[in-house]
Design an enzyme around this catalytic site. Structure first.
Site, short mmCIF file in Angstrom:
data_model
loop_
_atom_site.label_atom_id
_atom_site.label_comp_id
_atom_site.label_asym_id
_atom_site.label_seq_id
_atom_site.Cartn_x
_atom_site.Cartn_y
_atom_site.Cartn_z
N GLY A 83 64.68 131.69 18.30
CA GLY A 83 64.85 131.36 19.71
C GLY A 83 63.75 130.43 20.18
O GLY A 83 62.66 130.39 19.60
N GLN A 124 58.25 126.37 26.19
CA GLN A 124 57.48 126.31 24.94
C GLN A 124 57.27 124.88 24.47
O GLN A 124 56.39 124.63 23.65
CB GLN A 124 58.17 127.12 23.84
CG GLN A 124 58.10 128.63 24.07
CD GLN A 124 58.75 129.37 22.93
OE1 GLN A 124 59.96 129.54 22.89
NE2 GLN A 124 57.96 129.81 21.96
N CYS A 156 56.37 135.11 17.78
CA CYS A 156 56.70 134.03 18.72
C CYS A 156 56.16 132.72 18.16
O CYS A 156 55.04 132.68 17.66
CB CYS A 156 56.06 134.33 20.07
SG CYS A 156 56.33 133.05 21.29
N LEU A 157 56.96 131.66 18.27
CA LEU A 157 56.52 130.37 17.77
C LEU A 157 55.28 129.88 18.52
O LEU A 157 54.52 129.07 18.00
CB LEU A 157 57.64 129.33 17.90
CG LEU A 157 58.89 129.61 17.04
CD1 LEU A 157 59.99 128.61 17.36
CD2 LEU A 157 58.55 129.58 15.55
N HIS A 180 63.09 138.34 25.16
CA HIS A 180 61.90 137.56 24.79
C HIS A 180 61.96 136.16 25.42
O HIS A 180 60.98 135.69 26.01
CB HIS A 180 61.84 137.48 23.26
CG HIS A 180 60.66 136.72 22.71
ND1 HIS A 180 59.67 137.32 21.96
CD2 HIS A 180 60.34 135.41 22.79
CE1 HIS A 180 58.79 136.40 21.62
NE2 HIS A 180 59.16 135.24 22.10
N GLU A 181 63.12 135.50 25.31
CA GLU A 181 63.24 134.12 25.82
C GLU A 181 63.24 134.08 27.34
O GLU A 181 62.65 133.19 27.94
CB GLU A 181 64.49 133.44 25.26
CG GLU A 181 64.57 133.32 23.73
CD GLU A 181 63.32 132.78 23.07
OE1 GLU A 181 62.61 131.97 23.69
OE2 GLU A 181 63.02 133.18 21.93
N HIS A 220 59.84 134.16 28.60
CA HIS A 220 59.18 132.85 28.54
C HIS A 220 59.44 132.06 29.83
O HIS A 220 58.56 131.35 30.32
CB HIS A 220 59.71 132.02 27.37
CG HIS A 220 58.99 132.25 26.07
ND1 HIS A 220 57.64 132.02 25.93
CD2 HIS A 220 59.44 132.66 24.86
CE1 HIS A 220 57.29 132.30 24.67
NE2 HIS A 220 58.35 132.70 24.00
ZN LIG Z 1 58.46 133.30 22.04
#
Ligand SMILES: [Zn+2]
Length: 171
Positions: free
Chosen positions: A45, A50, A92-93, A134-135, A138
């Site tokens: 995701g 991000q 998480c990226l 999670h997204e 963000h």
């Molecule tokens: Zn993330």
């Protein structure tokens, strides 16, 4: 085009994203870049903030390696119902080389617009339910590490600072 993924503690990740008012060519280009960036990372995701764009857009693909890709484009996503509890490991990226268990809802119903501007309802559970939560976090400037206990977060910060110093993470 693959975009640069911002990493913690970049302040851009803490900002709240704004709803998308019009879905146009620019939105499509942005989503294309987000999908490309997510697959390149690789991740399951990616949310627009991000990559430094503060619009309420997330892309998700939780299909397995041997399954065909199933991209969800969620514009202005909202959780309209949630139930149950899960406690699974997340990464998480934007927080490379770190994973921790996070308490989430086990099932969520999410309403979002797709790229055509149509409202789609997702009955999500398992990994998809976690990915949505999670997204969407963000988009509100929340990272998964914000859900950790104070003690765990302190431990994370120590470890992360060391990784930054050692160049394992480039901020
Ligand atoms: Zn993330």
């Amino acid at each position: 085009m693959i975009r640069k993924i911002l990493t913690y503690p970049d302040p851009e990740l803490k900002k709240k994203s704004l709803p998308v008012a019009v879905i146009n060519e620019k939105t499509q280009e942005l989503v294309r870049d987000m999908v490309e960036t997510m697959y390149d990372a690789p991740g399951v995701g990616l949310a627009a903030p991000q990559i430094g764009v503060h619009q309420r857009i997330a892309v998700i693909d939780v299909s397995g390696r041997d399954e065909k890709p199933e991209i969800i484009v969620a514009i202005n996503p909202a959780i309209v119902h949630s139930e149950g509890e899960s406690y699974d490991e997340e990464g998480c990226l934007s927080v490379p080389n770190y994973a921790a268990n996070v308490r989430r809802h086990a099932k969520v119903v999410v309403k979002a617009l797709n790229l055509e501007g149509e409202e789609v309802t997702y009955n999500a559970e398992g990994l998809l339910a976690i990915a949505f939560q999670h997204e969407i976090d963000h988009l509100d400037g929340i990272l998964f590490i914000d859900h950790l206990s104070n003690l765990k977060r302190e431990m994370f910060q120590k470890k992360y600072r060391r990784m930054l110093q050692e160049g394992q993470v480039t901020a």
